[in-house]
Design an enzyme around this catalytic site. Sequence first.
Site, PDB file in Angstrom:
ATOM      1  N   GLY A  20       3.487   6.490  -3.237  1.00  0.00           N
ATOM      2  CA  GLY A  20       2.166   6.014  -2.842  1.00  0.00           C
ATOM      3  C   GLY A  20       2.241   4.577  -2.372  1.00  0.00           C
ATOM      4  N   CYS A  21       1.129   3.890  -2.407  1.00  0.00           N
ATOM      5  CA  CYS A  21       1.076   2.490  -1.979  1.00  0.00           C
ATOM      6  C   CYS A  21       2.098   1.677  -2.761  1.00  0.00           C
ATOM      7  CB  CYS A  21      -0.322   1.934  -2.194  1.00  0.00           C
ATOM      8  SG  CYS A  21      -0.443   0.178  -1.760  1.00  0.00           S
ATOM      9  N   PHE A  22       2.958   0.990  -2.058  1.00  0.00           N
ATOM     10  CA  PHE A  22       4.062   0.313  -2.737  1.00  0.00           C
ATOM     11  C   PHE A  22       3.648  -0.839  -3.629  1.00  0.00           C
ATOM     12  CE2 PHE A  22       5.272  -1.150   1.842  1.00  0.00           C
ATOM     13  CZ  PHE A  22       4.216  -2.053   1.931  1.00  0.00           C
ATOM     14  N   TRP A  23       2.460  -1.384  -3.470  1.00  0.00           N
ATOM     15  CA  TRP A  23       2.050  -2.534  -4.291  1.00  0.00           C
ATOM     16  C   TRP A  23       1.993  -2.196  -5.775  1.00  0.00           C
ATOM     17  CZ3 TRP A  23      -2.771  -3.762  -0.860  1.00  0.00           C
ATOM     18  CH2 TRP A  23      -2.355  -4.318   0.352  1.00  0.00           C
TER      19      TRP A  23
END
Length: 157
Positions: A20-23
């Site tokens: 998913g979103c890497f953050w």
Amino acid sequence: MIYFILHIYIIMEKALFGAGCFWGVEETFCKTPGVINTLVGYSGGDTINPSYESVCQGNTNHTEVVLVEFDNSKISYEDLLMVFWKCHDPTTLNRQGPDIGTQYRSEIFYSNDGQKKIAEEVLYKYNKKYNGKIVTKISKIKNYCKAEEYHQKYLEK
């Protein structure tokens, strides 16, 4: 006077995960004991050095990934896979929460046959737990590149 020099050798390895979103994924791995460093980036696509914008447009086939550098005397690759499974939903295709697109797919990228074998064994175990609904791919690292600097440690900033 006799001096002893103590050499400490860290056997550092690398793992690459798309969840998913890497953050948020980066933040999870940063807090994991035994992890030395993380870098967010892109992997699995057909383009060399894509930009964030091109990855988000879905034209490159890359996924957002976190490169995890770890001390294998403190945490194993298999233990990192357990963190991976817990930090996202591996049963949703090209989606994590409100984020939709191929760049948010669940994918484990391996760098050698040992990582591939462990990833396949753990995936098999987890897929039984999830009644065969896991969509996570296991792939050889392809066209990995570091994301733009403003994405690195984004939530920490």
